[in-house]
Scaffold this motif. Sequence first.
Motif, PDB file in Angstrom:
ATOM      1  N   ASN A 123       0.843  -1.194   0.000  1.00 44.30           N
ATOM      2  CA  ASN A 123       0.000   0.000   0.000  1.00 44.30           C
ATOM      3  C   ASN A 123       0.882   1.249   0.000  1.00 44.30           C
ATOM      4  O   ASN A 123       2.121   1.153  -0.038  1.00 44.30           O
ATOM      5  CB  ASN A 123      -0.967  -0.016   1.191  1.00 44.30           C
ATOM      6  CG  ASN A 123      -0.256  -0.113   2.542  1.00 44.30           C
ATOM      7  OD1 ASN A 123       0.843   0.418   2.724  1.00 44.30           O
ATOM      8  ND2 ASN A 123      -0.889  -0.786   3.501  1.00 44.30           N
ATOM      9  N   GLU A 124       0.257   2.409   0.046  1.00 40.48           N
ATOM     10  CA  GLU A 124       0.999   3.678  -0.066  1.00 40.48           C
ATOM     11  C   GLU A 124       1.985   3.894   1.078  1.00 40.48           C
ATOM     12  O   GLU A 124       2.957   4.648   0.945  1.00 40.48           O
ATOM     13  CB  GLU A 124       0.017   4.857  -0.122  1.00 40.48           C
ATOM     14  CG  GLU A 124      -0.744   4.974  -1.432  1.00 40.48           C
ATOM     15  CD  GLU A 124      -1.964   4.065  -1.516  1.00 40.48           C
ATOM     16  OE1 GLU A 124      -2.166   3.265  -0.555  1.00 40.48           O
ATOM     17  OE2 GLU A 124      -2.694   4.130  -2.516  1.00 40.48           O
ATOM     18  N   LYS A 125       1.761   3.211   2.208  1.00 38.19           N
ATOM     19  CA  LYS A 125       2.669   3.344   3.353  1.00 38.19           C
ATOM     20  C   LYS A 125       3.727   2.246   3.392  1.00 38.19           C
ATOM     21  O   LYS A 125       4.499   2.153   4.347  1.00 38.19           O
ATOM     22  CB  LYS A 125       1.860   3.345   4.655  1.00 38.19           C
ATOM     23  CG  LYS A 125       0.921   4.542   4.790  1.00 38.19           C
ATOM     24  CD  LYS A 125       0.158   4.501   6.104  1.00 38.19           C
ATOM     25  CE  LYS A 125      -0.771   5.714   6.236  1.00 38.19           C
ATOM     26  NZ  LYS A 125      -1.549   5.666   7.512  1.00 38.19           N
ATOM     27  N   GLN A 283      -1.326  -5.142   7.077  1.00 38.39           N
ATOM     28  CA  GLN A 283      -1.286  -3.870   6.356  1.00 38.39           C
ATOM     29  C   GLN A 283      -0.218  -2.917   6.889  1.00 38.39           C
ATOM     30  O   GLN A 283       0.250  -2.049   6.158  1.00 38.39           O
ATOM     31  CB  GLN A 283      -2.658  -3.188   6.457  1.00 38.39           C
ATOM     32  CG  GLN A 283      -3.792  -3.961   5.809  1.00 38.39           C
ATOM     33  CD  GLN A 283      -4.129  -3.482   4.411  1.00 38.39           C
ATOM     34  OE1 GLN A 283      -3.367  -2.749   3.788  1.00 38.39           O
ATOM     35  NE2 GLN A 283      -5.270  -3.903   3.907  1.00 38.39           N
ATOM     36  N   HIS A 284       0.151  -3.065   8.158  1.00 40.16           N
ATOM     37  CA  HIS A 284       1.119  -2.130   8.744  1.00 40.16           C
ATOM     38  C   HIS A 284       2.537  -2.685   8.768  1.00 40.16           C
ATOM     39  O   HIS A 284       3.450  -2.038   9.276  1.00 40.16           O
ATOM     40  CB  HIS A 284       0.689  -1.767  10.174  1.00 40.16           C
ATOM     41  CG  HIS A 284       0.653  -2.938  11.108  1.00 40.16           C
ATOM     42  ND1 HIS A 284      -0.407  -3.815  11.143  1.00 40.16           N
ATOM     43  CD2 HIS A 284       1.551  -3.382  12.022  1.00 40.16           C
ATOM     44  CE1 HIS A 284      -0.171  -4.751  12.049  1.00 40.16           C
ATOM     45  NE2 HIS A 284       1.012  -4.516  12.589  1.00 40.16           N
ATOM     46  N   LEU A 307       3.921   1.074  -5.034  1.00 37.84           N
ATOM     47  CA  LEU A 307       3.279   1.775  -3.923  1.00 37.84           C
ATOM     48  C   LEU A 307       4.116   1.629  -2.646  1.00 37.84           C
ATOM     49  O   LEU A 307       4.556   0.540  -2.300  1.00 37.84           O
ATOM     50  CB  LEU A 307       1.870   1.225  -3.686  1.00 37.84           C
ATOM     51  CG  LEU A 307       0.849   1.456  -4.795  1.00 37.84           C
ATOM     52  CD1 LEU A 307      -0.448   0.724  -4.483  1.00 37.84           C
ATOM     53  CD2 LEU A 307       0.584   2.937  -4.981  1.00 37.84           C
ATOM     54  N   GLY A 308       4.329   2.755  -1.948  1.00 40.05           N
ATOM     55  CA  GLY A 308       5.085   2.731  -0.697  1.00 40.05           C
ATOM     56  C   GLY A 308       6.586   2.607  -0.873  1.00 40.05           C
ATOM     57  O   GLY A 308       7.306   2.344   0.094  1.00 40.05           O
ATOM     58  N   ALA A 309       7.073   2.801  -2.096  1.00 41.15           N
ATOM     59  CA  ALA A 309       8.502   2.611  -2.371  1.00 41.15           C
ATOM     60  C   ALA A 309       9.377   3.518  -1.518  1.00 41.15           C
ATOM     61  O   ALA A 309      10.454   3.107  -1.063  1.00 41.15           O
ATOM     62  CB  ALA A 309       8.790   2.841  -3.855  1.00 41.15           C
TER      63      ALA A 309
END
Length: 407
Positions: A123-125, A283-284, A307-309
């Motif tokens: 994900n983005e994080k 997810q975290h 995403l999240g790179a």
Amino acid sequence: MRGGLWQLGQTITRRLAQTDKKTIAQRCFASEADLKKTVLYDFHVANGGKMVPFAGWSMPIQYKDSIMDSTVNCRENGSLFDVSHMCGLSLKGKESVPFLEKLVVADVAGLAPGTGTLTVFTNEKGGAIDDSVITKVTDDHIYLVVNAGCRDKDLAHIEEHMKSFKSKGGDVSWHIHDERSLLALQGPLAAPVLQHLTKDDLSKLYFGEFRILDINGSTCFLTRTGYTGEDGFEISVPSENAVDLAKAILEKSEGKVRLTGLGARDSLRLEAGLCLYGNDMEQHITPVEAGLTWAIGKRRRAEGGFLGADVILKQIEEGPSIRRVGFFSSGPPARSHSEIQNEKGQNIGEVTSGGFSPCLKKNIAMGYVKSGLHKAGTKVKILVRGKAYDGVVTKMPFVPTMYYKPS
């Protein structure tokens, strides 16, 4: 599903004994109506499968043998698992590779046709949406399998990004293989038994490789991979041929390969040091924290583009604040959420999976601890039901892997 499936298997009989039979019947009928069934459901029941709810499906937790015996038999002979609850899908189109590389950490472009790898959807994080085995069938065809419990969110995630990609002229489409079932044949007898059912030479198919070939008279997708640490295969077979293929595999093994349920599958993957999404990855948690930095291709580390790179590449450079490690422990087996302390009694982390190893005959677990306390040999305390027991950080896998690779 959280917690050890092995533990669930051990408690089923006790729960049935302690619960009013009428109540059991009401609960079973109520839940059974809501559960999906694989095409092998009746076959499982006929062979003594104890069916339990798992990720929205009715799946066998074990059969007539114990989870302990079933686990050992996989390593000594072989196991056949029904994993049709998992979701297979194909991405096709000239730009299927660049599309997928926006969503996963793998160097998909760098894969040779007919080879695959474990990867992580982020994900983005930088957190893990799911882990998946992906295969580049050809330069314009990717085959992948996602976890049953993540199917809905994975498909929604892929579809959302696919719509955006296609709106900008990207050439990619997908097909979800709901018309196929998935069997996993694992253990030292996997290759010799399967060889009886195909004319293709399986000795030339190595770990991580993929072929489309005829097995027992039907066109199958065959990947030399698995979730046990043993040599083996995942076989995507047309659903109308799945029961016949399962019967043929068991027959050709002369009783040595056994039907095996989710309980032993959980013990086997834990002994192999493999993550269970929802326990050991969430997810975290980033791939770096989960010990999967090796799955991030060198080109991807240099270029990013997923995403999240930014978060993940910074962790690779500076090191993560927590790390996934293995443990041996004394006392009762540690379970998911057991607290990990240093020798002074200070909290340093949490167990994510744990149980008694049927093959090693000792307690094993994995979990996350603060960086700096992750070295093998570090002594810890693990809390089980409020009491602290001695533990030690150890390298994984706990049991040596037996993957079939070129010598």
